[in-house]
Design a protein around this motif. Structure first.
Motif, PDB file in Angstrom:
ATOM      1  N   GLN A  47       0.820  -1.206   0.000  1.00  0.00           N
ATOM      2  CA  GLN A  47       0.000   0.000   0.000  1.00  0.00           C
ATOM      3  C   GLN A  47       0.854   1.257   0.000  1.00  0.00           C
ATOM      4  O   GLN A  47       2.022   1.247   0.365  1.00  0.00           O
ATOM      5  N   ILE A  48       0.220   2.355  -0.457  1.00  0.00           N
ATOM      6  CA  ILE A  48       0.751   3.672  -0.127  1.00  0.00           C
ATOM      7  C   ILE A  48      -0.374   4.459   0.534  1.00  0.00           C
ATOM      8  O   ILE A  48      -1.545   4.216   0.272  1.00  0.00           O
ATOM      9  N   VAL A  49       0.012   5.358   1.429  1.00  0.00           N
ATOM     10  CA  VAL A  49      -0.968   6.236   2.060  1.00  0.00           C
ATOM     11  C   VAL A  49      -0.526   7.665   1.787  1.00  0.00           C
ATOM     12  O   VAL A  49       0.643   7.999   1.984  1.00  0.00           O
ATOM     13  N   ILE A  50      -1.449   8.447   1.271  1.00  0.00           N
ATOM     14  CA  ILE A  50      -1.144   9.849   0.989  1.00  0.00           C
ATOM     15  C   ILE A  50      -1.869  10.706   2.009  1.00  0.00           C
ATOM     16  O   ILE A  50      -3.069  10.537   2.218  1.00  0.00           O
ATOM     17  N   LYS A  51      -1.129  11.604   2.661  1.00  0.00           N
ATOM     18  CA  LYS A  51      -1.746  12.544   3.593  1.00  0.00           C
ATOM     19  C   LYS A  51      -1.638  13.920   2.956  1.00  0.00           C
ATOM     20  O   LYS A  51      -0.551  14.315   2.523  1.00  0.00           O
ATOM     21  N   TYR A  52      -2.733  14.657   2.907  1.00  0.00           N
ATOM     22  CA  TYR A  52      -2.696  15.926   2.176  1.00  0.00           C
ATOM     23  C   TYR A  52      -3.755  16.893   2.686  1.00  0.00           C
ATOM     24  O   TYR A  52      -4.710  16.495   3.347  1.00  0.00           O
TER      25      TYR A  52
END
Ligand code: ADP
Ligand code: ZN
Ligand code: ZN
Length: 804
Positions: free
Chosen positions: A762-767
């Motif tokens: 997985q990747i998790v993007i926080k924005y």
């Protein structure tokens, strides 16, 4: 310009969110309507698939280019324009395909079922030849994967040679239940004449004639058969003689046929009244406004919901009320059905597909004005909505784990805007997201700070299990808790004991080499089950015998660790031989109705102790419960998830709220190895506001929601390398589209990296603000259709609720 129908087709591997155009056959031009299901040919093989008509209009195309609709599956639309519009928005915001959304919104029986048929198309081919490969009895409805590889290859050869064809048919599963009603065609004066014409020993016929002659009411055939103890043959004979007529009518499968309870509105206290007034005003003024009703456990939130619904109904409008699946207990149904009777439709997973379909149709036909249900009830085809209520709004079960990964709260907001009606979110422990929005005045905060009639909140004691273990107490029960249980047994009051199963289970470990028995398909340890005397995997269902010696070093010192509800139940029985104990967990509630039965028994005081998992923490209102014990408060604190403190606080507050709800004082014991953790300390005083401030600070520091948005992209494949490569490729495509402010975590294996023999990366993007993100991710979703054929499953989750 020709008239075409725009259709979303049901082909999972060939999705796009733009509909296909089809010609409308002459005979159907007047019948076809938007929202109907149809059967259409699709692809090169022209296989038949189900589709949804989402638009009918003129288009500049060559008629020769288009295929034509084959047939209608419905005679009236199953979707209205609101729900079609909603499905488009849902697909867009959850990064999923519109067909998935449409199918999620409808009852299960609207999913197409396809049957396959073998057909000989070459004159040279004889039936016997084909029957050698597959017996002719199996030419219909076969599943390819049940055939042997040899059969598969033979059939495939014949198909390539153009000798046979596989024809797909779409089966409509949406069946209504039909019953026969009996109408009498004879009267009392005719009775003796007919009886005289019968044979002496025809007693059944005589009973039937007697009944028909003296009965004007219409009865169902089954009732009549039971009442007179006669067979359907007797009734048919009566029909042949012209004494009666059988009429086929539709009957709803009503899960609450036997329901009888009745409840009346209570006089509200000041705070309840203020909350009701604010929401009612919003209904009156048709405002799409969101309220957050923050009320401690036992503060009377449910009564506010009920009177709000009554207000909407009085204004000629309808209402939707969502409750977490597990809280949809007989208690809740009694309260709502008892108030609004037949106007209520109930939708939850405990109903059969047929029952759900019938409740759904009652709503659609405007025969129900109040819908109560779990998550997916937010899609109920109800119109003219006056208010939407979500109870326990912080519950994770409102977010769906599979595509479309929607949150019921967001869908509710959309519908609230569509109908210009208020949305009420209620909880004793609101999600940080919702509470933060009320802080910024996006939601209006309404508070019920006190329990009804001034009942105090229960007194909570934290027990440090580290100290307890040193004084020789056993692993599950501290001395203070044992004393408290004993006291309740003497006073004939009831206790609720909760074993927190989240992130915890009884596994088996070798004391010599540390070996832990794991599932061969998944990266998690197997759980010990005493009832079946086996080790089971909770993810894939794998099962194996309990080992007697360590598979690794052959030592016999292989022992259980941790605790299951069964083991605790046995310990309790040893300690309190006279106590009547009910156990409620996944194992004892698997059967339909088991959940209800256990709670009924407990409510009728036929047990002293209710021992269960998290499923007993919510919504229960038993006046005789004065003790709640939490055996292990902190097992979930260690999970690799930024919401683990929030979940722990919520769970402890909820379960504590089960004690002392009536005039008897309640007491709570929380056993923990982390007595100083803020989530546990603040749960002690049920101080939500302080918890909120502390947790917000931590989220701010860590750049987590509600300060940042999160998006998770996961790839799954049988080979670890493939899953990892895919995620690196996704990241490479995505990163240039993001600003420097966006934080990207990964690619990493998921905390549980392998499930059912598939690896997950997985990747998790926080924005905060990423104007290009939506378009870029939508593109990745489109491209994922070609990965599908390589066996890569890509899933996209906006605001995931779990990072496991
Ligand atoms: P919550 O949903 O906030 O946990 P409930 O609505 O279950 O609280 O209310 C707790 C108890 O108080 C219930 O038994 C309910 O019948 C009772 N109750 C609620 N409102 C009133 C009221 N205004 N007067 C008397 N009893 C009430
Ligand atoms: Zn060993
Ligand atoms: Zn497994």
């Amino acid at each position: 310009m020709i008239q075409v129908a725009k259709i979303i087709v049901d082909v999972p591997t060939m999705q796009t969110n733009s509909p296909y155009s089809y010609l409308i056959p002459k005979q159907l031009t007047n019948e076809l309507q938007v929202g109907m299901r149809v059967v259409v040919p699709f692809g090169n093989g022209n296989r038949k698939v189900q589709g949804f008509v989402v638009q009918i209009g003129m288009e500049e195309v060559d008629a020769d280019q288009l295929k034509s609709i084959e047939s209608l599956m419905d005679l009236e639309p199953v979707l209205n324009t609101e729900l079609i519009q909603l499905s488009r928005w849902l697909a867009d915001t959850t990064f999923s395909f519109q067909i998935t959304c449409l199918l999620t919104m409808l009852p299960n029986v609207m999913r197409a079922k396809y049957s396959k048929q073998l057909k000989i198309v070459d004159d040279q081919m004889s039936e016997e030849q084909l029957a050698d490969i597959l017996p002719s009895t199996q030419w219909q409805d076969f599943e390819t994967d049940t055939l042997s590889p040899l059969q598969q290859s033979e059939l495939s050869k014949l198909r390539k040679q153009g000798k046979i064809e596989i024809v797909y048919r779409v089966k409509n599963q949406a069946q209504t239940k039909q019953i026969f009603q009996i109408e009498s065609h004879i009267n009392a004066e005719q009775e003796s004449g007919i009886v005289d014409s019968l044979r002496k020993n025809a007693t059944k016929m005589r009973d039937l004639v007697h009944f028909l002659a003296n009965q004007s009411k219409i009865v169902s055939q089954t009732t009549l058969e039971k009442k007179l103890a006669i067979s359907s043959a007797t009734i048919k004979a009566g029909e042949a003689k012209g004494w009666l007529v059988r009429k086929k009518v539709e009957q709803y499968r009503d899960p609450y046929k036997e329901f009888k309870g009745k409840t009346t509105p209570l006089t509200l206290n000041q705070e309840q009244q203020t909350a009701l007034d604010e929401i009612s005003q919003s209904i009156e003024k048709s405002q799409a406004k969101t309220f957050l009703l923050e009320g401690v456990t036992g503060s009377g939130k449910t009564e506010v919901y009920l009177q709000t619904i009554a207000y909407a109904l009085a204004k000629g409008k309808t209402a939707i009320m969502l409750v977490p699946e597990i809280a949809l207990t007989p208690q809740m149904v009694t309260r709502v059905k008892g108030r609004f009777g037949k106007q209520v439709a109930v939708l939850h997973s405990g109903l059969s597909d047929g029952e759900k379909f019938d409740e759904w149709r009652r709503i659609k036909r405007h025969e129900a004005q109040v819908v109560v249900g779990a998550r997916s009830a937010i899609f109920a085809p109800i119109e003219n909505v006056g208010v939407i209520i979500i109870d326990e709004e912080h519950e994770t079960s409102y977010k769906q784990d599979d595509a479309p990964r929607y949150h019921a709260r967001n869908v509710a907001q959309w519908r609230s805007k569509f109908y210009n009606c208020p949305l009420v979110l209620g909880s004793a422990t609101p999600s940080l997201e919702s509470r933060a929005r009320s802080e910024r005045q996006v939601y209006q905060l309404l508070r019920l700070p006190n329990r009804i009639n001034g009942h105090p909140l229960p007194k909570v004691q934290i027990i440090d299990m580290r100290e307890e273990l040193q004084t020789g107490a056993d692993q599950n029960f501290s001395q203070p808790l044992l004393n408290a249980i004993d006291k309740r047994l003497n006073m004939q009051q009831q206790s609720i004991l909760m074993l927190n199963r989240r992130g915890y289970s009884s596994f088996i470990m070798c004391r010599d080499c540390g070996f832990v028995l794991k599932c061969p398909n998944c990266d998690i340890s197997l759980t010990l089950h005493m009832d079946s005397r086996s080790m089971k995997c909770h993810y894939c269902g794998h099962e194996e015998p309990i080992p007697k010696q360590c598979p690794n070093c052959h030592s016999r010192k292989i022992r259980y660790y941790g605790t299951g509800t069964e083991k605790v139940e046995q310990e309790l029985k040893t300690k309190f031989p006279s106590a009547r104990i009910l156990r409620m967990d996944v194992d004892t509630t698997r059967r339909k109705g088991a959940h209800e039965r256990i709670l009924r028994q407990f409510g009728e005081r036929r047990a002293d102790i209710l021992l269960g998992t998290q499923m007993i923490a919510k919504g229960l209102d038993f006046p005789n419960v004065t003790l709640v014990g939490v055996l292990n408060a902190d097992t979930a604190l260690e999970l690799p998830d930024f919401r683990s403190s929030e979940r722990t606080f919520q769970l402890l507050t909820q379960v504590s709220g089960r004690a002392g709800r009536a005039d008897k004082l309640g007491e709570v014991f929380v056993q923990t190895f982390n007595p100083d953790h803020y989530a546990i300390q603040l749960a002690k005083t049920q101080n939500y506001e302080n918890f909120f401030r502390k947790e917000m600070y931590i989220r701010h520091q860590g750049k987590y929601p509600p300060y940042y948005f999160t998006l998770q992209i996961t790839a799954a494949h049988k080979e670890e390398k493939m899953a990892a490569q895919k995620m690196f490729a996704v990241l490479k495509e995505l990163r240039p589209q993001l600003s420097a402010d966006a934080v990207v975590l990964g690619p990493t294996p998921k905390p549980i990296a392998r499930v059912k023999n598939k690896y997950y990366y997985q990747i998790v993007i926080k924005y905060k603000h990423e104007p290009n993100l939506h378009t870029a991710v939508t593109k990745i979703l489109q491209e994922s259709q070609s990965d599908y054929r390589q066996g890569i499953q890509l899933s996209i989750d906006a605001e995931p609720q779990s990072f496991m």
